[in-house]
Enzyme design. Structure first.
Site: not given
Length: 516
Positions: A170, A83-84, A371, A56, A228, A172
């Site tokens: 991070h 992180c945060y 997706k 954040g 979709d 990710e």
């Protein structure tokens, strides 16, 4: 809600909260995002199998900065701080977070002192992606310090007895080496979760849920021709067969050739019962004089529903049709303010744009999917690859690619420019390299040009090619200059009233993929 073990990603305003959720799902574990404004009792009521605290923009020492209630760590639920979230965890558990003033942003060298469980089998030195000013200087009691960087004396820690762990970097983001392995080590080895969120299971569970919900009643499906709605329709058809009727609404806001593609390709691939509703006049009349993008989306959402209601009366008379299938995705829900405390970035016509007096019960089998998961499900169902990998196209169509009022004249101009861009991208064999390629008409903007040795005062066209995995984050696509030149030359030569072509090189965030 799925019956799978759920990892809750607690969002502290992170740029990458959605990416964390996707990385968890890539590890075949189901995940959802919730706001940090939820209290501990509300979080625990969701019965998470594990929790990840996101990064954040705040400092843990700022007034009003989000905090973590220590009770969260006493519930016996495995928690990973990033992180945060890592700093907030350390502070809540009695550690020390120092305001060092030494910032680390971007690629940073990490030294592993003790790999422990979280960093097991990794090299002693990694390049990781950092974004912090404060640092954890002392780990809470009971935690083993695993790694450090020049600006973070405690860059990772774990307490296996309480199944708690955290990293300052991070994991990710793709720039971090061994990032996915860090997440998987937490999920599998620290939290002890089972990787069972797979396309096969998604299909099986969706079909079973649809059958339970529908029984022997009839269902309408809103079919746009995009991946979709196509996957949603295929799922429902496998579940209930001839009880399903698909309705394709030709609202006059489609790209060139789109209606024929839907009528021919989808029916050929699935054999579904398809009704074509020509509603061009209805939608254009409703949009007359409207320039505000949120108003456009809500009007289009309303008119879609009115059309489906009329079709239901025509098909079933007084008996009616109870259910409407939509291809709503998880990113649609998140961006429309779905979930607790989420910001409303823009109302998707099928979520925040629906009318309050909706007469249908919605069936949204893709509502919890990203997706890439939808595409995997589509392939699992046997849909053609050309349909599964088709570029996303918004339900409101070209209406939200015209900045200004939507008119037939403006639609004609934009439709022609869009077709040129798509033709040249296909000729360059770059369709699969690009996630989406919106072409935007700045109808309320004019610029001076020179065409045919004379002054013109025409509209700009914006090319918006982007790369992405899930549309939650995106980067502008670096198309070859020769391709951009060809597209620009054709558009300015072939499209009336267009004298300027620009390229949008904004990432998401801060921009969104669509302009409206």
């Amino acid at each position: 809600m799925t019956s799978h073990e759920t990892v809750l990603v607690v969002d502290f305003g992170a740029q990458y909260a959605q990416l964390i959720a996707r990385r968890v799902r890539e590890a075949a574990v189901y995940s959802e995002i919730v706001s940090s404004t939820l209290d501990v009792d509300a979080i625990l009521a969701k019965e998470p199998a594990a929790i990840i605290l996101s990064g954040g923009p705040s400092s843990v020492y700022e007034d009003g900065a989000p905090r973590v209630d220590p009770r969260l760590f006493e519930a016996g639920i495995p928690v990973l701080g990033i992180c945060y979230g890592f700093q907030a965890m350390a502070l809540a558990l009695g550690g020390t977070v120092a305001q060092t003033g030494q910032r680390e942003f971007g690629r940073t060298s990490l030294s592993i002192a003790d790999s422990g469980c979280l960093l097991d089998s990794m090299p002693n030195t990694l390049n990781v992606w950092m974004s912090h000013g404060d640092s954890v200087s002392r780990a809470p009691k009971g935690f083993k310090v695993l790694a450090r960087t020049a600006g973070a004396p405690v860059a990772a820690f774990e307490d296996l007895e309480r199944k708690l762990a955290g990293v300052q970097w991070h994991p990710e983001v793709v720039h971090t080496q061994w990032g996915q392995q860090v997440i998987e080590h937490f999920l599998y080895n620290v939290a002890g979760l089972t990787p069972d969120w797979t396309p096969e299971n998604m299909v099986t569970e969706s079909i079973e849920q649809i059958r339970r919900q529908v029984g022997d009643r009839r269902v309408l499906c809103a079919l746009s021709g995009g991946v979709d709605s196509a996957v949603a329709a295929a799922l429902v058809q496998q579940a209930i067969g001839s009880q399903l009727t698909c309705v394709f609404v030709d609202h006059g806001l489609l790209r060139a050739g789109e209606a024929d593609q839907v009528k021919n390709d989808f029916v050929a691939a699935t054999g579904v019962d398809l009704v074509i509703a020509d509603e061009k006049d209805r939608f254009l009349d409703a949009l007359a004089g409207i320039s505000d993008p949120e108003q456009k989306r809500k009007i289009i959402g309303r008119e879609f529903i009115r059309t489906f209601e009329a079709q239901a009366r025509e098909l079933a008379g007084d008996r009616g049709i109870d259910f409407l299938v939509q291809g709503t995705l998880y990113p649609d829900v998140v961006e429309s303010g779905g979930g607790e405390g989420a910001a409303n970035i823009k109302s998707h016509h099928n979520v925040g744009g629906l009318p309050d007096d909706l007469q249908f019960t919605l069936i949204e089998p893709l509502r919890h999917m990203f997706k890439d998961e939808v595409r995997a499900v589509g392939l699992q169902l046997g849909l053609p690859e050309a349909m599964v990998w088709r570029h996303p196209f918004p339900g409101p169509g070209l209406a939200i690619r015209i900045v200004g009022e939507v008119t037939e004249e403006r639609l004609t101009i934009l439709r022609q420019a869009d077709l040129i861009a798509r033709e040249e991208l296909a000729a360059a064999k770059l369709e699969r390299e690009i996630w989406q390629f919106p072409v935007v008409l700045l109808a309320d903007v004019r610029s001076v040009g020179v065409q045919g040795d004379g002054r013109t005062y025409g509209h700009p066209i914006v090319l918006r090619p982007v790369t992405s995995d899930d549309a939650m984050t995106a980067d502008w696509a670096r198309l070859p200059y020769e391709l951009l030149e060809t597209i620009s030359n054709r558009i300015t030569n072939e499209c009336r009233d267009i004298n300027r072509v620009t390229v949008d090189i904004t990432s998401k965030p801060p921009g969104t993929i669509e302009w409206e």
